[in-house]
Scaffold this motif. Sequence first.
Motif, PDB file in Angstrom:
ATOM      1  N   ARG A 195      -1.187  -8.693  15.596  1.00  0.00           N
ATOM      2  CA  ARG A 195      -0.168  -8.443  14.590  1.00  0.00           C
ATOM      3  C   ARG A 195      -0.782  -7.815  13.346  1.00  0.00           C
ATOM      4  NH1 ARG A 195       3.190 -14.137  15.210  1.00  0.00           N
ATOM      5  NH2 ARG A 195       4.234 -13.583  17.149  1.00  0.00           N
ATOM      6  N   VAL A 196      -0.004  -6.970  12.706  1.00  0.00           N
ATOM      7  CA  VAL A 196      -0.458  -6.271  11.511  1.00  0.00           C
ATOM      8  C   VAL A 196       0.464  -6.620  10.358  1.00  0.00           C
ATOM      9  CG1 VAL A 196      -1.422  -4.390  12.841  1.00  0.00           C
ATOM     10  CG2 VAL A 196       0.918  -4.232  12.058  1.00  0.00           C
ATOM     11  N   PRO A 197       0.051  -6.351   9.137  1.00  0.00           N
ATOM     12  CA  PRO A 197       0.884  -6.691   7.980  1.00  0.00           C
ATOM     13  C   PRO A 197       2.182  -5.910   7.968  1.00  0.00           C
ATOM     14  CG  PRO A 197      -1.391  -6.225   7.332  1.00  0.00           C
ATOM     15  CD  PRO A 197      -1.250  -5.805   8.753  1.00  0.00           C
ATOM     16  N   PRO A 198       3.089  -6.247   7.066  1.00  0.00           N
ATOM     17  CA  PRO A 198       4.381  -5.561   7.008  1.00  0.00           C
ATOM     18  C   PRO A 198       4.224  -4.079   6.708  1.00  0.00           C
ATOM     19  CG  PRO A 198       4.439  -7.587   5.722  1.00  0.00           C
ATOM     20  CD  PRO A 198       3.019  -7.370   6.125  1.00  0.00           C
ATOM     21  N   LEU A 199       5.276  -3.336   7.021  1.00  0.00           N
ATOM     22  CA  LEU A 199       5.289  -1.909   6.722  1.00  0.00           C
ATOM     23  C   LEU A 199       5.126  -1.681   5.227  1.00  0.00           C
ATOM     24  CD1 LEU A 199       8.081  -0.126   8.757  1.00  0.00           C
ATOM     25  CD2 LEU A 199       5.770   0.679   8.374  1.00  0.00           C
ATOM     26  N   GLY A 200       4.302  -0.735   4.889  1.00  0.00           N
ATOM     27  CA  GLY A 200       4.115  -0.399   3.483  1.00  0.00           C
ATOM     28  C   GLY A 200       3.097  -1.313   2.834  1.00  0.00           C
ATOM     29  N   GLU A 201       2.079  -0.732   2.234  1.00  0.00           N
ATOM     30  CA  GLU A 201       1.043  -1.509   1.589  1.00  0.00           C
ATOM     31  C   GLU A 201       1.459  -1.766   0.141  1.00  0.00           C
ATOM     32  OE1 GLU A 201      -2.157   1.108   2.212  1.00  0.00           O
ATOM     33  OE2 GLU A 201      -2.681   0.304   4.168  1.00  0.00           O
ATOM     34  N   LYS A 202       1.542  -3.030  -0.217  1.00  0.00           N
ATOM     35  CA  LYS A 202       1.987  -3.375  -1.561  1.00  0.00           C
ATOM     36  C   LYS A 202       0.916  -2.993  -2.576  1.00  0.00           C
ATOM     37  CE  LYS A 202       4.864  -7.247  -0.031  1.00  0.00           C
ATOM     38  NZ  LYS A 202       5.139  -8.702  -0.160  1.00  0.00           N
ATOM     39  N   GLU A 203       1.363  -2.417  -3.668  1.00  0.00           N
ATOM     40  CA  GLU A 203       0.448  -2.007  -4.713  1.00  0.00           C
ATOM     41  C   GLU A 203       0.123  -3.191  -5.611  1.00  0.00           C
ATOM     42  OE1 GLU A 203       1.992   1.303  -6.793  1.00  0.00           O
ATOM     43  OE2 GLU A 203       1.859   2.673  -5.074  1.00  0.00           O
ATOM     44  N   ASN A 204      -1.165  -3.339  -5.895  1.00  0.00           N
ATOM     45  CA  ASN A 204      -1.621  -4.409  -6.774  1.00  0.00           C
ATOM     46  C   ASN A 204      -1.569  -3.910  -8.215  1.00  0.00           C
ATOM     47  OD1 ASN A 204      -3.153  -6.259  -8.283  1.00  0.00           O
ATOM     48  ND2 ASN A 204      -4.330  -6.840  -6.478  1.00  0.00           N
ATOM     49  N   PRO A 205      -0.811  -4.568  -9.080  1.00  0.00           N
ATOM     50  CA  PRO A 205      -0.700  -4.074 -10.469  1.00  0.00           C
ATOM     51  C   PRO A 205      -2.030  -4.071 -11.207  1.00  0.00           C
ATOM     52  CG  PRO A 205       0.322  -6.246 -10.225  1.00  0.00           C
ATOM     53  CD  PRO A 205       0.021  -5.762  -8.848  1.00  0.00           C
ATOM     54  N   TRP A 206      -2.921  -5.033 -10.868  1.00  0.00           N
ATOM     55  CA  TRP A 206      -4.224  -5.062 -11.537  1.00  0.00           C
ATOM     56  C   TRP A 206      -5.080  -3.889 -11.092  1.00  0.00           C
ATOM     57  CZ3 TRP A 206      -5.290  -7.398 -15.796  1.00  0.00           C
ATOM     58  CH2 TRP A 206      -4.624  -8.575 -16.144  1.00  0.00           C
ATOM     59  N   THR A 207      -4.963  -3.516  -9.817  1.00  0.00           N
ATOM     60  CA  THR A 207      -5.692  -2.335  -9.346  1.00  0.00           C
ATOM     61  C   THR A 207      -5.183  -1.082 -10.041  1.00  0.00           C
ATOM     62  OG1 THR A 207      -5.979  -3.388  -7.176  1.00  0.00           O
ATOM     63  CG2 THR A 207      -6.366  -1.018  -7.309  1.00  0.00           C
ATOM     64  N   THR A 208      -3.862  -0.987 -10.176  1.00  0.00           N
ATOM     65  CA  THR A 208      -3.287   0.148 -10.899  1.00  0.00           C
ATOM     66  C   THR A 208      -3.777   0.187 -12.337  1.00  0.00           C
ATOM     67  OG1 THR A 208      -1.296  -0.040  -9.521  1.00  0.00           O
ATOM     68  CG2 THR A 208      -1.130   1.273 -11.524  1.00  0.00           C
ATOM     69  N   PHE A 209      -3.857  -0.975 -12.976  1.00  0.00           N
ATOM     70  CA  PHE A 209      -4.350  -1.045 -14.352  1.00  0.00           C
ATOM     71  C   PHE A 209      -5.794  -0.571 -14.440  1.00  0.00           C
ATOM     72  CE2 PHE A 209      -6.830  -3.584 -17.394  1.00  0.00           C
ATOM     73  CZ  PHE A 209      -6.272  -3.151 -18.586  1.00  0.00           C
ATOM     74  N   ARG A 210      -6.626  -1.017 -13.498  1.00  0.00           N
ATOM     75  CA  ARG A 210      -8.039  -0.620 -13.539  1.00  0.00           C
ATOM     76  C   ARG A 210      -8.200   0.876 -13.300  1.00  0.00           C
ATOM     77  NH1 ARG A 210      -8.637  -5.719 -10.885  1.00  0.00           N
ATOM     78  NH2 ARG A 210      -8.585  -4.697  -8.840  1.00  0.00           N
TER      79      ARG A 210
END
Length: 659
Positions: A195-210
């Motif tokens: 099994r694999v994670p759900p469709l679409g990789e969720k964006e991490n807000p802290w990664t976006t900030f960095r």
Amino acid sequence: MKVMLYEAVEKAPSQELTEPEMIHAYFGRFDENFFQYCDTELRKINTFFAEKLAEASRKHMNLQSDLTVLEDVKIHSGVKRRKIAGLLKKKDDDASDHPVKKSLHDVKLAFSEFYLSLILLQNYQTLNFTGFRKILKKHDKLTHSDRGAHWRQANVETAPFYTNKEVDHLIKEIENLFTMKLEGGNRQKAMKRLRVPPLGEKENPWTTFRIGMFSGIFIILTVVAVITAVYTSDQHYNDWKPALRMYRGMFLVILFVFLLGINTYGWRASGVNHVLIFELDPRNHLTHQQFMEVASFLAVIWCISVLSYLFSHIMQIPVYVHPICLLGFIVLLLINPFPVMYHQSRRWLLKVLFCIFTAPFHYVGFADFWVADQLNSLTTLLLDLEYLVCFYAVEVDWLGSNRRHICGRVTYGVRPLVACLPAWFRFAQCLRRYRDTRLAFPHIVNAGKYSTTFFVVLFSTLYSAYRTQHGDEALQNNVFFYLWIISALISTCYTFAWDIKMDWGLLDRNAGENKWLREEIVYPHKSYYYLAVFEDLILRFSWVLTVSIDEDGVIDAEILKTILASFEVFRRFVWNFFRLENEHLNNCGQFRAVRDISIAPLNANDQALLEQMMDEEDGVTNRRRTGNKPWNQPRSSRSPTEFDRLVNNFEDGDEDDDN
């Protein structure tokens, strides 16, 4: 269907001016055509489902056969798992007349891919039923009747694609087989692999900030570095070329990582399943955000090192301490054994690099050849690393300025060997692929493509040595110059033709409406493909500038080489999009255990998300199929065209239907 409904409502007689019997008769005639169209679409869906179910049953039998052979080998011969390769034959439709060796890893991968295809088929059942339910509900709302609900109960709810539960049974059986036979009864480990994670990789807000923070710092430091370089040019007049060579390679790495992040985003957004193609851990791999985070972080460190180099006379630090410290930091970051900074991804990269450097003693997977191809676009990086080692070993005089300028020359033959390394890696991999498959085409022919690089480097080296010995005035009598030009032309034409025809799968005779392209395309606009072909042609021949500009002394050779190296990284960035797309659609490299690639399975949240996406005006469109391809020949991870068209027949106004 949406268009039919709204046209019918718009053209309906006015209730104020028309008798109810005439309005009823009008919608009766419309319903006859509408439900006839629904019946046609329903038959297509049932036909496609039946064909895919039969194909799944056949693949299930083949996998069971492979598993039986695997168990027999383990029981009777007692060999270890990693030595079973070569005892299983490939049974997929795309198999050639030559046997293809499989290992235990290949069997596990085949089960994983087959499981995902079953999940896709299960999703196909659910989403098609949802589509019919919503469009028929829309019908009843607009026509103020309940004929849509009755038609759904009489036809959709009794249709084979909805009532058949064989897919569910196959999914459970695959889970049990994989758990008991391949993972020793460890169901948690088995399901983690399947099994694999759900469709679409969720964006991490802290990664976006960095990413934003590092990018802002990088821009500011770059401006400061440029201004500083202008005003400190006198202090670094004699040492800017060595510094350029030592900082250029690390800049190319940062640029490559950043562009790879864009590649990853494009693949994911277009439905190209790079996770399955590269055989990555579905739960632990770098996203496009993380690639950009790494690139922006390294870019900040690079800028700090450059500024330290420029201000070294003020800090009273030897000028050449800074480049070696930067390189040491990046190497330590890569080989760091501690579980920080994406430890699993770094291990994966080191493992692939080891397999590349020790080719042809290892089986070649898609990731091995793909990373080796990236190295062919980073030849300047390897040459700069060779120069850096030579420079610090021979030329640097920490206490003075008297240095022997021997690095960067071809006199000792080291640089030509380094320049040949990337081509040798791919050449050796092609020979290994031929050994494993016994297919002269494409592997021997592909090896011939990389062998042309050896001649280009050879004649270029002889030309440089002759020029150093006799001077520029002897150019017209230098036979090696003409041999270099001829070999470079042959190599460039060879590689360009291979890019377009083999790597990208273009120039397909059955392209249909996609003239000069291929029958199936993933990216939404044909112009992307034509522009990519033109860009690849121009940048493949960019080496001509080294003859027309460098020979005339218009621009310094090192600056020109920096520009061309950046162009080559960009060319590879564009190449990556279409190479992965072709592998995704056609398994052209025959690296996967089975041909079909599936999208990730859905959970309840994703189910609701997709229904909401169906209600949007743009619908759900991740790929486009063209031509007259039959329904029984799907080759990608997306659902068939009719399903895409069905999903696209909804709009924002449907949201209130479920209230």
